[in-house]
Design a protein around this motif. Structure first.
Motif, short mmCIF file in Angstrom:
data_model
loop_
_atom_site.label_atom_id
_atom_site.label_comp_id
_atom_site.label_asym_id
_atom_site.label_seq_id
_atom_site.Cartn_x
_atom_site.Cartn_y
_atom_site.Cartn_z
N PHE A 128 0.84 -1.19 0.00
CA PHE A 128 0.00 0.00 0.00
C PHE A 128 0.88 1.25 0.00
CE2 PHE A 128 -2.46 -3.38 1.94
CZ PHE A 128 -3.71 -3.24 1.37
N TYR A 129 0.33 2.36 -0.47
CA TYR A 129 1.10 3.59 -0.46
C TYR A 129 0.18 4.79 -0.30
CZ TYR A 129 -0.29 4.24 -5.38
OH TYR A 129 -1.01 4.39 -6.54
N SER A 130 0.80 5.92 0.06
CA SER A 130 0.04 7.16 0.22
C SER A 130 0.87 8.33 -0.28
CB SER A 130 -0.32 7.39 1.69
OG SER A 130 -1.00 8.63 1.85
N THR A 131 0.19 9.26 -0.94
CA THR A 131 0.82 10.52 -1.35
C THR A 131 0.10 11.69 -0.69
OG1 THR A 131 -0.57 10.57 -3.35
CG2 THR A 131 1.62 9.60 -3.56
N ALA A 132 -0.47 11.42 0.48
CA ALA A 132 -1.26 12.45 1.18
C ALA A 132 -0.39 13.54 1.78
CB ALA A 132 -2.11 11.81 2.27
N GLY A 133 0.89 13.27 1.94
CA GLY A 133 1.81 14.26 2.49
C GLY A 133 2.78 14.73 1.43
N PRO A 134 3.81 15.46 1.82
CA PRO A 134 4.80 15.97 0.86
C PRO A 134 5.84 14.92 0.50
CG PRO A 134 5.34 16.72 3.06
CD PRO A 134 4.04 15.98 3.19
N GLY A 135 5.37 13.83 -0.07
CA GLY A 135 6.26 12.74 -0.44
C GLY A 135 5.48 11.47 -0.72
N PHE A 136 6.12 10.33 -0.47
CA PHE A 136 5.53 9.03 -0.81
C PHE A 136 5.81 8.09 0.36
CE2 PHE A 136 5.38 4.85 -2.72
CZ PHE A 136 4.47 4.94 -3.76
N ALA A 137 4.76 7.56 0.98
CA ALA A 137 4.89 6.60 2.07
C ALA A 137 4.32 5.26 1.62
CB ALA A 137 4.17 7.10 3.32
N PHE A 138 4.92 4.17 2.08
CA PHE A 138 4.44 2.84 1.69
C PHE A 138 4.60 1.86 2.84
CE2 PHE A 138 8.97 2.80 0.78
CZ PHE A 138 9.39 1.52 1.14
N ALA A 139 3.83 0.76 2.78
CA ALA A 139 3.91 -0.27 3.81
C ALA A 139 3.18 -1.52 3.36
CB ALA A 139 3.32 0.23 5.13
N SER A 140 3.49 -2.63 4.02
CA SER A 140 2.83 -3.91 3.72
C SER A 140 1.38 -3.92 4.17
CB SER A 140 3.57 -5.06 4.41
OG SER A 140 4.87 -5.21 3.89
N GLU A 141 1.06 -3.13 5.20
CA GLU A 141 -0.29 -3.13 5.72
C GLU A 141 -0.76 -1.70 5.98
OE1 GLU A 141 -0.96 -5.77 8.99
OE2 GLU A 141 0.02 -7.47 8.02
N ILE A 142 -2.06 -1.52 5.89
CA ILE A 142 -2.67 -0.20 6.07
C ILE A 142 -2.38 0.34 7.47
CG2 ILE A 142 -4.91 0.94 6.33
CD1 ILE A 142 -5.89 -0.78 3.97
N LYS A 143 -2.44 -0.51 8.48
CA LYS A 143 -2.27 -0.05 9.85
C LYS A 143 -0.92 0.63 10.04
CE LYS A 143 -3.00 -4.08 11.73
NZ LYS A 143 -3.19 -4.99 10.57
N ALA A 144 0.10 0.21 9.29
CA ALA A 144 1.41 0.84 9.40
C ALA A 144 1.41 2.22 8.76
CB ALA A 144 2.47 -0.04 8.76
N LEU A 145 0.72 2.37 7.64
CA LEU A 145 0.65 3.68 6.98
C LEU A 145 -0.10 4.70 7.82
CD1 LEU A 145 0.08 2.99 3.17
CD2 LEU A 145 1.99 4.20 4.23
N LEU A 146 -1.05 4.25 8.61
CA LEU A 146 -1.84 5.17 9.42
C LEU A 146 -1.03 5.79 10.55
CD1 LEU A 146 -5.24 3.24 9.58
CD2 LEU A 146 -4.70 5.29 8.26
N THR A 147 0.20 5.34 10.77
CA THR A 147 1.07 5.95 11.77
C THR A 147 1.80 7.16 11.22
OG1 THR A 147 3.04 4.64 11.24
CG2 THR A 147 1.46 3.67 12.78
N VAL A 148 1.75 7.36 9.90
CA VAL A 148 2.50 8.44 9.26
C VAL A 148 1.70 9.74 9.35
CG1 VAL A 148 3.58 9.22 7.12
CG2 VAL A 148 3.60 6.79 7.70
N PRO A 149 2.31 10.82 9.85
CA PRO A 149 1.59 12.10 9.94
C PRO A 149 1.06 12.55 8.58
CG PRO A 149 3.67 12.21 11.12
CD PRO A 149 3.69 10.91 10.36
N GLY A 150 -0.20 12.94 8.54
CA GLY A 150 -0.81 13.42 7.31
C GLY A 150 -1.65 12.40 6.58
N VAL A 151 -1.52 11.11 6.92
CA VAL A 151 -2.33 10.07 6.28
C VAL A 151 -3.65 9.96 7.05
CG1 VAL A 151 -2.52 7.64 5.63
CG2 VAL A 151 -0.30 8.82 5.49
N GLY A 152 -4.74 10.33 6.39
CA GLY A 152 -6.04 10.37 7.06
C GLY A 152 -6.76 9.04 7.06
N ARG A 153 -7.86 9.01 7.79
CA ARG A 153 -8.68 7.79 7.93
C ARG A 153 -10.03 7.90 7.23
NH1 ARG A 153 -7.01 4.50 12.54
NH2 ARG A 153 -5.04 5.32 13.36
N GLY A 154 -10.21 8.93 6.41
CA GLY A 154 -11.47 9.06 5.69
C GLY A 154 -11.70 7.93 4.71
N ALA A 155 -12.97 7.61 4.49
CA ALA A 155 -13.33 6.47 3.64
C ALA A 155 -13.28 6.82 2.17
CB ALA A 155 -14.73 5.98 4.00
#
Length: 548
Positions: A162-189
């Motif tokens: 999984f990955y996210s570009t919600a912040g000023p860069g690119f975050a990735f992880a094997s599971e969603i729960k790990a990405l949710l620890t990154v500042p700026g990654v929201g929990r909206g559906a």
């Protein structure tokens, strides 16, 4: 099998605080045998967190040691020249053959693990190495020379990414729960993902997750990320298993080819430095894996199998088949017999492990089988996942075969198959489904108005309509309807969700689950079979595999 994560781009990595360590903690169940972290800087890399101004990213790894459990296999791993650095989750089963090829070209290796081989293959061949791999994988490899990081996932999506570009860069992880620890990654559906699940019971079929800020790297895709964390290429497809014309060879020859490729798959999947066990349900697929394992490993190998027994439902209790297979193959069977109270107690944990919704509690049986294996010290398990989608193992596939026969004007054959379908269903329903498959286009996609959504009174029509949700129905079209539906099931509508369930259930118990049916060679071979080899004139499913 491991857990990976990272944050790319100095702006996001520098303000991440404790997020890299938090990601590692959230992934600990995927890799209890070790952890590693590598900081990417303007001047190279560092195992220790450098001064904030020089940070360009961080790679995170949790290790489940299966091949070469020594320190030589720990990650993140780097090439000897310091150019490439990798975090990797999965197994490359043909790593022995790839290693020999690379050694013939002058390379030398310092470990016995597949990670080093994968890293060397990337350094030698780049993206072209992906088509050489037989295995399951999700990885990120950083090129210190260019500053780019490439992330790639196997053709079936056996391993998550999984990955996210919600912040000023690119975050990735094997599971969603790990990405949710990154500042700026929201929990909206994500409204479309929610709709597809509620209406069609589909998950994992595209690049969406249930979280609007988090995307899923699709199977067979890669993405390249620049030094600043911006996406410079992709996500794009690096490979696929297409659906060409059916190969016309005599049935006996086809069965022998299937047998040969399947047994070779089992042999490759047996490569491990820890004990390999099997999930045995008593069905054709898992029974074939057990029999194949005994065939390739010989009589001396101790094989332990783990089975779920549904004691409270005789209609689905397959204990007698489990015992029959175990006796014939000479394996030990350890059985799980959970109760309703067990399910109630474990439900919250299972929901937490999955990260996203699932369709029913039937996956609890699998959860308990993996737990039983862990309790008995088995860390690698083989399963029969994927065979039903490649071999027409589900009864609803009958309608697709009838549709093909009708389209070809073979009315007599269609009638005989419909008559045979009385044994497991209503022929009228099967015929109506077949006619629907003939009449409908491949995809119906339209924006949903509030009026259309009101037809589903249990949905909040306004919420979905305001978010531009698209209602879509996917069906195979043209040519061989059954083969088209199988391909769709394997890569979009059915198997992706099942692989997600299996990965999370297994990794929750720190178990590596392997799926011998899912290699490019075997899947391509099965999908190229004539439809009558897969589903017989009398409705026999998996016909060519049973003959093998």
């Amino acid at each position: 099998m491991c857990g990976i994560g990272g944050i790319l781009g100095g702006a996001w990595a520098q303000r991440s605080g404790d997020a890299p360590a938090a990601m590692s903690r959230r992934l600990a169940h995927r890799g209890p045998d070790g952890e590693g972290m590598l900081w990417l800087t303007r001047g190279g890399v560092s195992a220790a967190r450098p001064a904030a101004g020089s940070v360009e990213g961080v790679l995170v790894h949790r290790r489940l040691a299966i091949l070469d459990p020594s320190e030589a296999g720990r990650q993140p791993m780097s090439t000897p020249d310091g150019r490439y650095h990798i975090v990797y989750n999965g197994e490359i089963y043909n790593y022995v053959e790839l290693r020999e090829e690379l050694e013939a070209g002058g390379l030398r290796f310092s470990s016995g693990c597949d990670t080093e081989v994968l890293l060397a293959a990337w350094a030698r061949w780049g993206e072209a190495c992906l088509s050489r791999l037989v295995g399951m994988f999700a990885f990120a490899v950083h090129d210190a020379e260019t500053g780019e990081t490439t992330l790639a996932r196997d053709l079936f999506g056996i391993k998550p990414l999984f990955y996210s570009t919600a912040g000023p860069g690119f975050a990735f992880a094997s599971e969603i729960k790990a990405l949710l620890t990154v500042p700026g990654v929201g929990r909206g559906a994500d409204a479309q993902a929610v709709y597809d699940y509620l209406v069609w019971n589909m998950t994992g079929h595209d690049g969406r997750s249930f979280f609007a800020d988090i995307r899923r790297l699709r199977p067979g895709f890669l993405v390249r990320v620049g030094r600043d964390g911006s996406v410079v290429e992709g996500p794009r497809r690096w490979g696929s298993i297409g659906l060409g014309g059916a190969e016309r060879v005599p049935f006996e020859e086809a069965a022998e080819r299937v047998r040969s490729v399947f047994l070779d798959n089992v042999r490759l999947h047996l490569r491990s430095d820890v004990e390999v066990g099997c999930a045995l349900s008593g069905g054709v697929d898992s029974s074939a894996v057990v029999a194949g394992l005994r065939s390739v490993a010989g009589e001396d190998l101790k094989i332990r199998c783990f089975s779920h027994i549904a004691e409270d439902d005789p209609a689905i209790n397959e204990e007698r088949w489990v015992d029959l297979v175990a006796g014939r193959a000479g394996v030990e069977v350890i059985k799980s017999r959970p109760s309703g109270d067990d399910l109630a107690r474990d439900l919250d944990g299972m929901i937490a492990a999955q990260d996203e919704p699932f369709g029913s509690t039937s996956i609890y049986a699998q959860c308990r089988v993996f737990r039983l294996a862990r309790e008995h010290g088995v860390r690698v398990m083989l399963s029969g996942q994927g065979a039903d989608e490649l071999l027409a193992g589900y009864r609803p596939y009958t309608a697709a075969r009838v549709a093909t026969l009708l389209a070809r004007g073979r009315l007599g054959a269609a009638g005989r198959l419909l008559w045979a379908s009385r044994a497991w269903g209503d022929p009228k329903h099967t015929l109506m489904r077949a006619l629907w498959l003939l009449a409908k286009p491949a995809v119906l996609g339209t924006g949903l108005s509030r009026r259309r959504l009101r037809r589903r009174s249990w949905l909040r029509a306004g919420w979905f309509a305001e978010r531009g949700v698209v209602g879509r129905v996917a069906t195979p079209r043209g040519g061989d309807r059954l083969r088209s539906m199988l391909h769709d099931s394997a890569f979009r509508t059915s198997l992706p969700a099942l692989l997600r369930f299996e990965d999370r259930n297994a990794m929750a118990e720190s178990i590596e689950s392997r799926v011998p049916f899912l290699t490019p060679g075997l899947a391509g071979l099965l999908l190229s079979q004539p439809e009558e080899y897969l589903l017989g004139p009398d409705g026999e499913t998996k016909r060519v595999f049973k003959a093998a």
